[in-house]
Scaffold this motif. Sequence first.
Motif, PDB file in Angstrom:
ATOM      1  N   UNK A 170     -13.440   0.262  -3.180  1.00  0.00           N
ATOM      2  CA  UNK A 170     -12.615  -0.955  -3.135  1.00  0.00           C
ATOM      3  C   UNK A 170     -11.416  -0.780  -2.209  1.00  0.00           C
ATOM      4  N   UNK A 171     -10.986  -1.880  -1.589  1.00  0.00           N
ATOM      5  CA  UNK A 171      -9.849  -1.898  -0.683  1.00  0.00           C
ATOM      6  C   UNK A 171      -8.938  -3.069  -1.012  1.00  0.00           C
ATOM      7  N   UNK A 172      -7.659  -2.930  -0.616  1.00  0.00           N
ATOM      8  CA  UNK A 172      -6.709  -4.028  -0.707  1.00  0.00           C
ATOM      9  C   UNK A 172      -5.744  -3.932   0.468  1.00  0.00           C
ATOM     10  N   UNK A 173      -5.053  -5.040   0.753  1.00  0.00           N
ATOM     11  CA  UNK A 173      -4.056  -5.067   1.814  1.00  0.00           C
ATOM     12  C   UNK A 173      -2.654  -5.094   1.213  1.00  0.00           C
ATOM     13  N   UNK A 174      -1.706  -4.542   1.962  1.00  0.00           N
ATOM     14  CA  UNK A 174      -0.322  -4.471   1.487  1.00  0.00           C
ATOM     15  C   UNK A 174       0.632  -4.820   2.621  1.00  0.00           C
ATOM     16  N   UNK A 175       1.572  -5.706   2.343  1.00  0.00           N
ATOM     17  CA  UNK A 175       2.661  -6.018   3.267  1.00  0.00           C
ATOM     18  C   UNK A 175       3.904  -5.248   2.816  1.00  0.00           C
ATOM     19  N   UNK A 176       4.408  -4.374   3.677  1.00  0.00           N
ATOM     20  CA  UNK A 176       5.601  -3.600   3.325  1.00  0.00           C
ATOM     21  C   UNK A 176       6.778  -4.520   3.039  1.00  0.00           C
ATOM     22  N   UNK A 177       6.876  -5.643   3.765  1.00  0.00           N
ATOM     23  CA  UNK A 177       8.022  -6.530   3.589  1.00  0.00           C
ATOM     24  C   UNK A 177       7.982  -7.295   2.269  1.00  0.00           C
ATOM     25  N   UNK A 178       6.942  -7.104   1.477  1.00  0.00           N
ATOM     26  CA  UNK A 178       6.962  -7.611   0.105  1.00  0.00           C
ATOM     27  C   UNK A 178       7.782  -6.697  -0.795  1.00  0.00           C
ATOM     28  N   UNK A 179       7.988  -5.446  -0.353  1.00  0.00           N
ATOM     29  CA  UNK A 179       8.668  -4.446  -1.179  1.00  0.00           C
ATOM     30  C   UNK A 179       9.940  -3.896  -0.521  1.00  0.00           C
ATOM     31  N   UNK A 180      10.161  -4.220   0.755  1.00  0.00           N
ATOM     32  CA  UNK A 180      11.337  -3.761   1.496  1.00  0.00           C
ATOM     33  C   UNK A 180      11.784  -4.899   2.412  1.00  0.00           C
TER      34      UNK A 180
END
Length: 472
Positions: A170-180
């Motif tokens: 399984x894979x997912x995408x992450x936006x750093x600017x959601x957390x920083x």
Amino acid sequence: MWPVCRCLLFGSPRPSPVVWALGQTCRSRSSGGAVAPGLDRPLSFSDGEAFKLKSGWEVVRGLLILRMCSFPSLVKHSEKLMLVSRRLLGRHLFELGMRWSVYGQFVAGENLPEITDCVSRLRTLGIRPMLAVPIEEDLDEKKSGEGWYELNEEIMRECVNLSSAGRDRPMMQLKVTALMSADLCKRLSVCLLDPALGEELSVQRIVSVMEGEDSGFSFLSKEQNFHLQNSVRRLSRIGKHARDSHVRVLVDAEYTYMNPALSLVTMAMMAQWNESEPWIWNTYQCYLKDSFSNISHDLDLTQRLGVCFGVKLVRGAYMDKERRLARENGYSDPIQPDWEATNSSYQRSLDKMLDLIGRDGKRYNLIVASHNEDSVLRAVHRMEELGIDKESGAVCFGQLLGMCDHVSLTLGQSGFLVYKSIPYGSVSSVLPYLVRRAQENQSVLQGIRKERDLLRRELKRRLLGRRLDNNQ
């Protein structure tokens, strides 16, 4: 009404030369396909056979939506049009219409049953999900305090949980600017350009902060140090949860004014969690002039750190804004001069990663995240030459949900690992994200003529078949 619908569904008899030229961006220039490992015949993205797997409603909706997306003025003013429609129809009717049209085409759903149903349908077609929470921040969208980012951490953890419910890889995408914050990302990116400050902002130092050391960077204010400390620890916790849940996290690239900071924290996550497998992946935008040097630099860094390296290889989606910012701020245009230069950049990075995977497919992983048929066929051909098993997961393919289905379905039915990037969430929360993506990807949206032609051909085939059945 029928003439309008007929034009949208079946098109005008003579497309303009400009539209035709734009349509070639997603069209393969190869006269033939590549023979996939384990297959007896070449892959073909031109016969439309894969669309027979779609329901009649999916064919009609896809044709209508992709036809509308090919009009630049409609995409440019889509946000205003949606606001007017919402006022005229009311929230309930507006959201119902969106669910049957744009939202239904490009979004998995809002709640667990809807997301599960979307994922199940894709799996029956040989396609895997790559969930994406549509949360990000830009410089003009400042949030106050840590609460917004802490809430997003919980949302990202839930995305990990949803992704882990799937089967293998399984894979997912992450936006750093959601957390920083985007502001801090820009500040760090500027500091990284200074050799003295860049040395202080090392991957090892960020890892130390992730593991509990207080951040005390002299070039950051007290508030910035506090936010940096909280942000990288949020990212670290997401990385650990993903690794423990056997979910690969693909960290998205964003704008050039913050990408150096995004790569810094992503490499720090790799240093923490990629000891035995590439659980954390970085994204490289090949429409940027420095993309190959960036991927080469990070590759050397992972080798020095002794960790595994995962790469999401894209062309890019922010060309118009990047060029406008370069003009307004008086710096050199970071974008490749033309389409051919971007293609060359993409193929160079693709070949570099495939050669490494051919030698060690456990240490190096790649997702060919492209709607371009030539790039996909080149990857398939090189996989055959290098003896890369298509089922190993070392190389996989990715496209956006609702687009480039003739490529995704063909790959999936041929046994390749192919993923669809799947945003999810409520209509009100996802529509702004879809509008931004559409406006940033106008050149891609205008180049989907081939997919529309295949959908149109499939619709005509079904209508003719029904007519013949009625006459018998």
